[in-house]
Design an enzyme around this catalytic site. Structure first.
Site, PDB file in Angstrom:
ATOM      1  N   VAL A  85      39.917  61.602 -47.325  1.00  0.00           N
ATOM      2  CA  VAL A  85      40.160  62.130 -48.842  1.00  0.00           C
ATOM      3  C   VAL A  85      39.572  61.000 -49.629  1.00  0.00           C
ATOM      4  O   VAL A  85      39.996  59.890 -49.553  1.00  0.00           O
ATOM      5  CB  VAL A  85      41.497  62.418 -49.000  1.00  0.00           C
ATOM      6  CG1 VAL A  85      41.718  62.748 -50.347  1.00  0.00           C
ATOM      7  CG2 VAL A  85      42.179  63.453 -48.035  1.00  0.00           C
ATOM      8  N   GLU A  86      38.732  61.398 -50.456  1.00  0.00           N
ATOM      9  CA  GLU A  86      38.138  60.530 -51.563  1.00  0.00           C
ATOM     10  C   GLU A  86      38.954  60.438 -52.714  1.00  0.00           C
ATOM     11  O   GLU A  86      38.947  61.596 -53.359  1.00  0.00           O
ATOM     12  CB  GLU A  86      36.717  60.794 -51.472  1.00  0.00           C
ATOM     13  CG  GLU A  86      35.832  59.957 -52.808  1.00  0.00           C
ATOM     14  CD  GLU A  86      34.413  60.464 -52.813  1.00  0.00           C
ATOM     15  OE1 GLU A  86      33.508  59.545 -53.087  1.00  0.00           O
ATOM     16  OE2 GLU A  86      34.146  61.598 -52.953  1.00  0.00           O
ATOM     17  N   ILE A  87      39.500  59.293 -53.071  1.00  0.00           N
ATOM     18  CA  ILE A  87      40.391  59.313 -54.483  1.00  0.00           C
ATOM     19  C   ILE A  87      39.430  58.718 -55.353  1.00  0.00           C
ATOM     20  O   ILE A  87      38.963  57.942 -55.193  1.00  0.00           O
ATOM     21  CB  ILE A  87      41.777  58.430 -54.141  1.00  0.00           C
ATOM     22  CG1 ILE A  87      42.454  58.907 -52.964  1.00  0.00           C
ATOM     23  CG2 ILE A  87      42.438  58.407 -55.644  1.00  0.00           C
ATOM     24  CD1 ILE A  87      43.674  57.939 -52.625  1.00  0.00           C
ATOM     25  N   THR A 136      30.573  60.045 -52.138  1.00  0.00           N
ATOM     26  CA  THR A 136      30.218  60.915 -50.904  1.00  0.00           C
ATOM     27  C   THR A 136      29.258  61.948 -51.354  1.00  0.00           C
ATOM     28  O   THR A 136      28.351  62.268 -50.536  1.00  0.00           O
ATOM     29  CB  THR A 136      31.712  61.393 -50.165  1.00  0.00           C
ATOM     30  OG1 THR A 136      32.256  62.049 -51.173  1.00  0.00           O
ATOM     31  CG2 THR A 136      32.400  60.548 -49.704  1.00  0.00           C
TER      32      THR A 136
END
Length: 729
Positions: free
Chosen positions: A468-470, A506
């Site tokens: 998960v990209e925060i 990403t």
């Protein structure tokens, strides 16, 4: 009972002729197979040898919560002298060989996880007893870090289990094995109900007066299933490398090949010669760059992230209790499933109850499959499904302490969602968007508490993707970031933290790979050569297959929107390298797998075949570029963009870049990640590190375009002989 001082690493306790050796490395949370262990074991073995005539048995156990963690990866990472390392590992293996030939029964009383060298130590004992706790893991995971079991794991497992079983069930899988499965495989001999029962069980076995000899040291012992010269096994052997080639798709992973070679070669010789063979292959891997890359990215960088290295340290740990997921499409449905599986109540909201119910059915299908495979019970399935409440009414989300918006990528639509949802949520609820490209700072303008607004970019399919990209907006508080980090870990996923920008990290990075691949197709590179070059470089799928899965229309829309927004800011980026190919394909109406036609055709019977019309639309060039150039154009397109993200402050740490690129967008794991690829670069001409990378980037820029020109920051680092990891520590 007497307890006598011994080397600090190993405590010696003796009672009624049984010596208990307790492993307890000073100052460490786990026991590791390092120099201190080797010295301690040598002294203990000397003492055991002197007293063995008066001993009935030996028990090895641990004072830590784990049994033994294996090799010290910091030491392995620093190895650069092959001869010295080979001598070191030979000495250590000789100690383990002395242990199993001591002439006294030796029992491993395994109270916790025993992986890698930890299992190898246990395999050097005559009996292995382990606590029947599913949280305990046993196994040889070295292949996952570019290594092989170099402490005798290959030699002993092949002789205990047989060549085929050892390779397919343990060595090449590199997976963690629960105690009951380990008993079934024959890796351990006995299970007990609790740690308190370990010593009694060990002493009970010693009391039976067992012969203190390993099975494979007994006269006449035959390896289960035979040796490679056994006709039945000889007929099967060619299938082993063929299967390996199929699994690796030609990617440069030397460890699985070395494991197979050491196992097959070692099965044809005596035990001591087999150990030397194993040690030679181990030394080759340890001193190679690929193992160092994988240890760096897949272990140390991963550990930094999992231990909270990217989390603000002040705020207390937080857990979500009731989550509102707005949008029940594939992403929203997957996010709802991820929370429900971890015991969190979820309200799944969509514009119609039918759409919301359809989103919940996604979880139903996944859980039904888990039941059919025996992974969960029907009761567990029903309990998980009961946590998901589908609705078309915003009122149902009242009081939720986390909102994850997962609607279509349209800023105005998202803003309308926030206006409806925010007043109903708990007053301090964390507000999150699952956007993959839209800047978080802009979206935060649609809420009244921008300090509590953050990006949570999940990856599809959510049930399989770990990352998960925060994304932190300009006004996002540290408290909100900490809560976001905690909730990602709460549902068992890996969080990376990036600063806000168009496409974040990403999406920006994968976009560079996609466009470079499409540009090569437009230049006349053969489609299948392009696809095979990508998978042989270590990418999970070929470029054209990836674009088909994502859909060409999505890629074109992202490219067009990015260019338009940059132009509105007064910047003219010009067309991306693959824009012309995307436009031509969309014009033909072939937009991806979802419509049954893209770069590939998808026959009704299943599978896929390259569309024959590609040759007419993008005629093959008379001379094809080298496969290495194809591969490095893809790798450099992504790694250069990762460096730019680091320079711009989008990436906060090198670890986030490495882990994010591997788990989120398929950057080849053998590289250790997009930034480790730069630090660990090995050129075909022998050039190495950042300096070698910069020199190769200049070559690519001269041949294929200025987009490969390395930034000044890399040139300066190369001139100083530095590394990205050190420069951004």
């Amino acid at each position: 009972m007497t307890e006598t001082p011994a080397p600090a690493y190993i405590r010696w306790t003796e009672e009624d002729g049984i010596v208990v050796l307790t492993l307890d490395e000073p100052g460490k949370s786990v026991n590791t197979m390092n120099e201190a262990f080797g010295l301690a074991l040598a002294e203990v073995l000397q003492r055991l040898d002197e007293q063995k005539d008066s001993l009935r048995g030996v028990v090895i156990t641990s004072a830590k919560s784990t049994f033994f963690a294996g090799g010290d990866l910091n030491e392995l990472l620093a190895v650069d002298d092959a001869a010295a390392f080979f001598a070191h590992i030979t000495e250590l293996k000789a100690l383990l060989r002395r242990l199993e030939t001591l002439g006294v029964p030796v029992v491993a009383a395994i109270n916790g996880t025993a992986l890698g060298g930890g299992l190898e130590l246990a395999l050097s004992c005559h009996r292995r007893i382990v606590v029947d706790d599913p949280k305990i893991a046993l196994g040889q995971p070295e292949v996952q870090l570019g290594l092989l079991p170099g402490g005798g794991g290959i030699v002993r497992l092949v002789r205990m289990l047989g060549l085929q079983k050892a390779l397919t069930e343990v060595l090449l899988q590199g997976r963690n094995i629960a105690p009951r499965k380990a008993l079934e495989l024959g890796i351990v001999d006995e299970l007990v109900g609790s740690p308190d029962q370990l010593l009694d069980a060990a002493k009970a076995w010693i009391a039976t007066g067992p012969e203190p000899v390993q099975p494979f040291d007994r006269k006449g012992y035959k390896i289960p299933g035979g040796t490679p010269s056994t006709p039945a096994l000889a007929m099967m052997l060619p299938a082993f490398p063929a299967t390996l080639v199929k699994q690796l798709k030609g990617a440069p992973y030397p460890a699985p090949r070395a494991i197979m070679a050491a196992a097959v070669e070692g099965a044809q010789v005596d035990v001591d010669t087999a150990h030397r063979i194993e040690s030679r292959y181990f030394t080759e891997l340890v001193t190679g760059q690929i193992a160092k890359n994988m240890i760096t990215g897949l272990f140390f960088d991963m550990q930094r992230i999992k231990s909270g290295g990217s989390r603000p340290q002040g705020p207390e740990r937080w857990r979500a209790t009731r989550v509102a997921v707005i949008g029940a499409g594939m992403m929203g449905a997957g996010i709802a499933y991820a929370f429900a599986r971890k015991g969190v109540d979820v309200v799944l909201k969509d514009v119609s109850l039918e759409a919301a119910e359809r989103g919940k059915s996604y979880s139903q299908k996944l859980l039904d499959k888990a039941v059919s495979r025996g992974r969960i019970t029907e009761a567990q399935r029903d309990e998980t499904l009961a946590r998901i409440t589908p609705t078309d009414d915003y009122a149902a989300i009242a009081g939720c302490d986390l909102m994850v918006e997962a609607v279509f990528e349209d800023p105005s639509l998202k803003t309308s969602v926030y206006a409806e949802a925010e007043p109903l949520l708990a007053g301090d609820a964390l507000l999150a968007s699952n956007t993959s490209t839209l800047p978080i700072t802009g979206l935060a303008g649609g809420v009244t508490r921008p300090e509590d607004f953050i990006g949570l970019h999940f990856f599809s399919p959510v049930d399989k993707m770990q990352l998960v990209e925060i994304i932190v907006g300009e006004k996002t508080s540290d408290a909100a970031l900490a809560r976001a980090f905690d909730v990602v870990q709460q549902i068992g996923k890996v969080p990376i933290v990036v600063n806000d920008s168009r496409g974040f990290f990403t999406s920006r990075d994968i976009g560079m790979m996609v466009h470079e691949g499409l540009a090569m197709l437009g230049e006349g590179v053969d489609p299948m050569t392009l696809e095979r070059a990508a998978t042989q470089a270590g990418f999970p799928v070929g470029v054209l297959q990836l674009v088909d899965e994502l859909t060409l229309t999505l890629n074109k829309r992202i490219s067009d929107t990015t260019r338009a927004e940059l132009a509105a800011e007064g910047r003219d980026p010009g067309p991306a390298p693959g824009d012309a190919v995307l436009a031509a394909m969309v014009e033909t109406g072939r937009v991806g797998r979802s419509t049954g036609a893209g770069f590939y055709d998808y026959p009704e019977g299943g599978g896929r075949v390259i569309w024959t019309g590609l040759a007419e639309l993008f005629p093959p060039a008379a001379g094809q570029i080298p496969v290495r150039d194809i591969q490095e154009r893809l790798l450099f397109a992504m790694s250069l963009e990762a460096v730019r993200c680091l320079d711009e402050g989008v990436l906060r740490t090198v670890a986030d870049g490495n882990v994010g690129s591997i788990l989120g967008i398929g950057f080849p794991p053998w590289t250790g990640g997009a930034l480790q690829y730069v630090d660990g670069y090995e050129g075909a001409d022998g050039s190495r590190g950042v300096a070698g990378y910069v020199a190769r980037a200049d070559e690519l820029a001269a041949a294929y375009g200025a987009r490969f020109t390395p930034p000044d920051s890399l040139r300066e680092l190369a001139a100083a002989g530095g590394r990205l990891a050190a420069a951004h520590a």
